[in-house]
Design an enzyme around this catalytic site. Structure first.
Site, PDB file in Angstrom:
ATOM      1  N   GLY A 227       0.728  -1.267  -0.144  1.00  0.00           N
ATOM      2  CA  GLY A 227       0.037   0.010  -0.033  1.00  0.00           C
ATOM      3  C   GLY A 227       0.833   1.208  -0.013  1.00  0.00           C
ATOM      4  O   GLY A 227       1.968   1.426  -0.260  1.00  0.00           O
TER       5      GLY A 227
ATOM      6  N   GLU B 167      -5.358  -7.917  -7.039  1.00  0.00           N
ATOM      7  CA  GLU B 167      -4.980  -7.889  -5.628  1.00  0.00           C
ATOM      8  C   GLU B 167      -3.984  -6.866  -5.563  1.00  0.00           C
ATOM      9  O   GLU B 167      -2.838  -6.895  -6.026  1.00  0.00           O
ATOM     10  CB  GLU B 167      -4.648  -9.051  -5.142  1.00  0.00           C
ATOM     11  CG  GLU B 167      -5.574 -10.153  -5.092  1.00  0.00           C
ATOM     12  CD  GLU B 167      -6.811  -9.751  -4.502  1.00  0.00           C
ATOM     13  OE1 GLU B 167      -6.733  -9.234  -3.289  1.00  0.00           O
ATOM     14  OE2 GLU B 167      -8.029 -10.082  -4.902  1.00  0.00           O
ATOM     15  N   LEU B 168      -4.063  -5.788  -4.840  1.00  0.00           N
ATOM     16  CA  LEU B 168      -3.184  -4.897  -4.807  1.00  0.00           C
ATOM     17  C   LEU B 168      -1.804  -5.142  -4.168  1.00  0.00           C
ATOM     18  O   LEU B 168      -1.695  -5.689  -3.337  1.00  0.00           O
ATOM     19  CB  LEU B 168      -3.777  -3.749  -3.817  1.00  0.00           C
ATOM     20  CG  LEU B 168      -2.805  -2.286  -3.335  1.00  0.00           C
ATOM     21  CD1 LEU B 168      -2.497  -1.845  -4.862  1.00  0.00           C
ATOM     22  CD2 LEU B 168      -3.261  -1.320  -2.438  1.00  0.00           C
ATOM     23  N   ASP B 169      -0.680  -4.977  -4.733  1.00  0.00           N
ATOM     24  CA  ASP B 169       0.784  -5.517  -4.630  1.00  0.00           C
ATOM     25  C   ASP B 169       0.811  -6.802  -4.163  1.00  0.00           C
ATOM     26  O   ASP B 169       1.527  -7.279  -3.629  1.00  0.00           O
ATOM     27  CB  ASP B 169       1.047  -4.717  -3.189  1.00  0.00           C
ATOM     28  CG  ASP B 169       1.064  -3.024  -3.616  1.00  0.00           C
ATOM     29  OD1 ASP B 169       1.418  -2.855  -4.704  1.00  0.00           O
ATOM     30  OD2 ASP B 169       0.963  -2.367  -2.652  1.00  0.00           O
ATOM     31  N   GLU B 170      -0.204  -7.801  -4.997  1.00  0.00           N
ATOM     32  CA  GLU B 170      -0.076  -9.317  -4.533  1.00  0.00           C
ATOM     33  C   GLU B 170       0.327  -9.990  -5.898  1.00  0.00           C
ATOM     34  O   GLU B 170       0.386 -11.172  -5.727  1.00  0.00           O
ATOM     35  CB  GLU B 170      -1.432  -9.701  -4.042  1.00  0.00           C
ATOM     36  CG  GLU B 170      -2.051  -9.119  -2.951  1.00  0.00           C
ATOM     37  CD  GLU B 170      -1.221 -10.077  -1.653  1.00  0.00           C
ATOM     38  OE1 GLU B 170      -0.542 -10.875  -2.036  1.00  0.00           O
ATOM     39  OE2 GLU B 170      -1.522  -9.698  -0.447  1.00  0.00           O
TER      40      GLU B 170
END
Length: 288
Positions: free
Chosen positions: A205, A230-233
């Site tokens: 994040g 998926e954020l930063d996944e």
């Protein structure tokens, strides 16, 4: 001794693991009159998958690439192979997205200009105008596409138009500080690389360096990964780290992290463009 009138090709192979794959592929290349320059392979026995990248050389022929592709297709069908075959050095058409921070953009443009990366940067897109002159100095078209919560669907539609217009093969988020929608992320799966300024999966994040300072870290890092919903996944391609200590302020950590970001991102772009990265579920295999 220098060999003239030769051409090199890169063959990539991904398929279910089974005995005989290397023998079959190398036998095919021998029958084609190709000499193996570099061969890397990995059998993931836990996942039951096999990955291989072969760099081969041989006599030049204007119709060679298409003939080899046609001849390899039956073997690929037999083994269930997903594959590519390209002349070595074929440049990927890349669109770079950036916001306010310019260090990754500048690094990619510089490396591409020097020929260190097998890419052709065909456009730069930003939600700000700060780096228009930098892009234009490199003779790269610049597009200002502002983004707000209300205009995001329009902005993403414009981005897709540019991707189609410039026949883009890879999108690079070089510190582009807008989160792509789930729909756009799905459309660009496996074709978009992001640089995140932390050693994922830690400090996801916003403001990861400030999060790291709050935890008193002794190492900062950067992670280049494929984008997914998926954020930063997304699947990780390349990571870099640098030692720090208790004397570093959050601003010092930000400064220290710039080099790791540039290196992790340029490595990921290079390996992707060279056909060294194989995407499998939420992981990558990098043959280098």
């Amino acid at each position: 001794m220098e060999i003239h009138n030769e051409v090199e090709h890169v063959l990539t192979v991904a398929c279910p693991e089974r005995p005989g794959i290397v023998h079959a592929v190398t036998g095919f290349l021998l029958a084609q009159g190709r000499d193996i320059v570099e061969l890397k392979h990995f059998g993931d026995r836990r996942a039951g998958q096999f990955f291989m990248r072969v760099d081969v050389a041989g006599s030049d022929d204007p119709e060679l690439t298409e003939r080899m592709r046609a001849d390899f297709a039956p073997l690929a069908d037999e083994y269930g192979i997903t594959w590519t075959l390209e002349p070595k050095g074929t440049k990927k058409r890349v669109l770079i997205m950036v916001s306010k921070f310019d260090h990754c953009l500048n690094d990619l443009l510089h490396r591409a200009r020097l020929g260190e990366l097998p890419i052709d940067v065909v456009a730069v897109v930003s939600n700000h105008t700060d780096h228009q002159s930098l892009a234009e100095w490199h003779n790269v078209p610049f597009f200002h596409v502002p983004v707000t919560a209300e205009t995001k669907p329009v902005a993403e539609a414009k981005l897709l138009e540019l991707i189609d217009q410039f026949d883009v093969e890879l999108v690079v988020l070089a510190r582009y500080m807008q989160v792509l929608s789930d729909e756009l992320s799905r459309k660009l799966t496996g074709k978009t690389i992001n640089i995140h300024h932390s050693f994922l999966p830690s400090f996801k994040g916003a403001k990861p360096y400030h999060q790291a300072w709050d935890r008193g870290v002794k190492t900062v890092g950067a992670t280049a990964h494929y984008v997914n919903a998926e954020l930063d996944e997304g699947p990780i391609i390349s990571q870099q780290v640098q030692d720090v200590d208790h004397t570093y302020s959050p601003a010092d950590l930000v400064a220290a992290g710039r080099d790791t970001e540039c290196k992790a991102l340029s490595n990921a772009v290079k390996w992707h463009a060279e056909g060294r990265v194989f995407l499998y579920e939420n992981r990558t295999v990098v043959l280098r």
